[in-house]
Design an enzyme around this catalytic site. Structure first.
Site, PDB file in Angstrom:
ATOM      1  N   ASN A 167     -18.235   7.274  38.685  1.00 44.77           N
ATOM      2  CA  ASN A 167     -16.958   6.033  38.288  1.00 44.77           C
ATOM      3  C   ASN A 167     -16.609   4.543  38.324  1.00 44.77           C
ATOM      4  OD1 ASN A 167     -16.446   6.414  40.335  1.00 44.77           O
ATOM      5  ND2 ASN A 167     -14.271   7.320  40.635  1.00 44.77           N
ATOM      6  N   GLU A 265     -17.954   6.414  51.838  1.00 44.85           N
ATOM      7  CA  GLU A 265     -16.510   5.897  50.745  1.00 44.85           C
ATOM      8  C   GLU A 265     -15.960   7.708  50.275  1.00 44.85           C
ATOM      9  OE1 GLU A 265     -13.664   3.810  51.545  1.00 44.85           O
ATOM     10  OE2 GLU A 265     -15.212   2.327  52.620  1.00 44.85           O
ATOM     11  N   CYS A 299     -10.835   7.912  42.833  1.00 43.98           N
ATOM     12  CA  CYS A 299     -11.043   8.309  43.757  1.00 43.98           C
ATOM     13  C   CYS A 299      -9.105   8.369  44.532  1.00 43.98           C
ATOM     14  CB  CYS A 299     -11.712   7.723  44.467  1.00 43.98           C
ATOM     15  SG  CYS A 299     -11.868   5.607  44.949  1.00 43.98           S
ATOM     16  N   GLU A 479     -14.999  -1.570  52.449  1.00 40.70           N
ATOM     17  CA  GLU A 479     -16.025  -2.232  51.241  1.00 40.70           C
ATOM     18  C   GLU A 479     -14.352  -3.716  51.091  1.00 40.70           C
ATOM     19  OE1 GLU A 479     -16.919   0.765  49.277  1.00 40.70           O
ATOM     20  OE2 GLU A 479     -18.984  -0.156  49.919  1.00 40.70           O
TER      21      GLU A 479
END
Ligand code: NAD
Length: 517
Positions: A167, A265, A299, A479
């Site tokens: 994505n 994640e 997300c 991250e």
């Protein structure tokens, strides 16, 4: 390892789709078996983007061999020199931004403006991590003993394996690759099978910027074969994975058994809260962008909108009108606002959840159908879909759908809004629209998520702050920001005793205190 002359990864549309290899030790190489798989344009499935190596565990082994061989020299290269290569990569990414963005729209469907944003995120990350080459800070602290120096330094881990989703096909590889490299690790990356060309272009650009062969390698193919082989290789000391909870839990479990460092994640069920004092038009614009940007396949997508009962009817009426006015189509058309979903599987999931929502008794406010006629006939298009009168416990309000579907949930008051927002297994991004400064700060304190927005939608993270979530969204790592360096380094604590005699910590200290008295 079989080698062949293969075209440099490029956005240029060939008459016949090219065949690309893995990227190992500074060049493209075919998979061991010579087998390939196709990447398609999700807006026009009759357009093949290219053919890519359908790799085996042997190909992964070759890539890890190259990364392991390159590690000692890369580790010894001073971090500021490693950073120079990243800065050069930032400039190359800038010069090829449009080409990368167009490839992305063709390969996974997001509209061109968002694709440019995706590449920009990688450029930002490259510049930011280039700066990190002159930081990589450790600590110096006082010792409890005289003539003794105490400090900690960061050291690279070794070979790291990076497993990425489709994505954010350039941004997410950049979030992982760039901190890993500046910290002195060597890398094998396994991109999602829906976006191999974007990943290959990114890897080739970094190599063109001057990475020594073997420092950054890429192996394409299925998660179960390639991803799994990367996890299993004992020379790969850390895995950083972004993907679904299902895959994340499986990989994290195995890494636990192998005592391997793992960063996950994973999914989200993000919410925008709209209070009675909110600027409704601002909240509406934010909810529209949050819910339907990247066709809901972020997300951080706003898949729930929690609205105070005093503004509920007004919000629903305006949101329906605005959703129905969104323009769907092929993302290379600058006027298109919502593109296709990435593949048939994702479209089937969206259709399944629309049926679940109807059965659960939610009211379908607009949308609800896959589009199969005319210009949509050859793509994976689904109408932007809004359910209202949704109860917080419904599956559509609890499970990640990952498509252009959002749920409007009415609440009585601010406290209930917080409770509903926090009431899922996930904790990535939550947002609060209010003009009341006290409530804004209470929301910042009490919303249970890694990212909180005030008067802005759930999407729009910038790379200079940590990115990641709590609860089932992640396993405690972050991250981006300076926090990302923590995952890709090991701490080494160093004591230098220059007293010329044996000094005993925690024991001699008593004597020292007595002497001083
Ligand atoms: P996915 O879990 O299907 O795949 C992710 C990656 O894992 C792919 O490269 C895949 O090939 C690989 N993989 C699959 N099975 C594997 C296995 N057994 N061993 C090793 N690797 C394996 O996810 P996706 O469909 O590509 O991406 C969508 C998901 O990613 C959504 O759930 C979304 O929320 C999540 N996501 C999370 C973030 C975040 O930062 N929290 C960001 C983007 C996407």
């Amino acid at each position: 390892m079989s080698t062949s002359t293969m075209p440099e990864a490029s956005a240029k549309k060939a008459e016949k789709p090219h065949t690309y290899g893995n990227y190992i030790n500074g060049r493209q190489v075919k998979a061991e078996t010579g087998e390939t798989f196709a990447s398609y344009n999700p807006a026009k499935t009759d357009e093949v983007i290219g053919y890519f190596a359908a790799s085996t565990p042997k190909d992964v082994k070759d890539a890890v061999d190259a990364a392991a061989k390159a590690f000692p020299a890369w580790k010894r290269t001073p971090a500021p020199h490693r950073a120079e290569i990243l800065l050069k990569a930032a400039h190359l990414l800038e010069s090829r931004k449009e080409e990368l963005a167009q490839t992305m729209t063709r390969e996974m469907g997001k509209v061109i403006k968002e694709a440019r944003g995706d590449v920009q995120e990688a450029i930002d990350m490259a510049k930011y991590m280039a700066g990190e080459g002159r930081r990589l800070v450790g600590q110096t602290v006082p010792s409890e003993l005289p003539h003794k120096f105490a400090m900690s330094v960061r050291q690279p881990i070794g070979v790291v394996g990076l497993i990425t989703p489709w994505n954010f096909p350039v941004a997410i590889p950049s979030w992982k690759t760039l901190p890993a490299l500046v910290a002195g690790n060597t890398v094998v990356i396994k991109p999602a099978s829906d976006t191999p060309l974007c990943a290959l272009m990114f890897v080739e650009i970094l190599n063109e910027a001057g990475l020594p062969p073997g420092v950054l390698n890429l192996v394409t193919g299925s998660g179960s074969k390639v991803g799994n082989a990367l996890v299993e290789d004992s020379r790969v000391h850390a895995i950083s994975l972004t993907g679904s909870c299902e895959v994340g839990k499986k990989v994290a479990g195995r890494c636990g058994e192998l005592m391997k460092k793992i960063s996950c994640e994973l999914g989200g069920k993000n919410a925008i809260c709209v209070m009675e004092d909110a600027d409704i038009d601002l909240a509406l614009e934010g909810a529209l962008w949050g819910a339907f940007g990247t066709a809901g396949q972020r997300c951080t997508a706003a898949s729930r909108v929690i609205v105070h009962k005093a503004r509920y009817e007004e919000f629903c009426t305006k949101f329906k009108k605005a959703t129905e006015a969104l323009k769907l189509g092929y993302g290379l058309d600058e006027s298109v606002q919502v593109g296709p979903v990435v593949n048939q599987g994702q479209l089937d999931t969206v259709k399944m959840y629309v049926e679940i929502g109807k059965k659960e008794g939610a009211k379908l406010l607009c949308g609800g159908n896959a589009l199969t006629e005319g210009v949509f006939a050859k793509g994976f298009f689904h109408e932007p879909t809004v359910f209202c009168d949704v109860k917080p416990s419904m599956r559509i309000a609890q499970e990640e759908i990952f498509g252009p579907v959002t749920c409007i949930i009415p609440v009585e008051n601010f406290e209930e809004a917080l409770e509903v927002a926090n009431g899922t297994d996930f904790g990535l991004s939550l947002s609060m629209y209010t003009k009341d400064v006290n409530r804004a700060f209470m929301a910042m304190e009490d919303l249970e998520s890694g990212i909180v927005y005030i008067n802005a939608p759930t999407i729009g993270a910038e790379i200079q702050l940590p990115f990641g979530g709590v609860k089932q969204t992640g396993n405690g790592h972050r991250e981006a920001g300076t926090a990302c360096i923590d995952f890709f380094t090991e701490w080494k604590s160093i004591y230098v005793d220059y007293s010329g005699r044996l000094q005993k910590a925690q024991i001699d200290t008593d004597e020292l205190v007595a002497k001083a008295e």
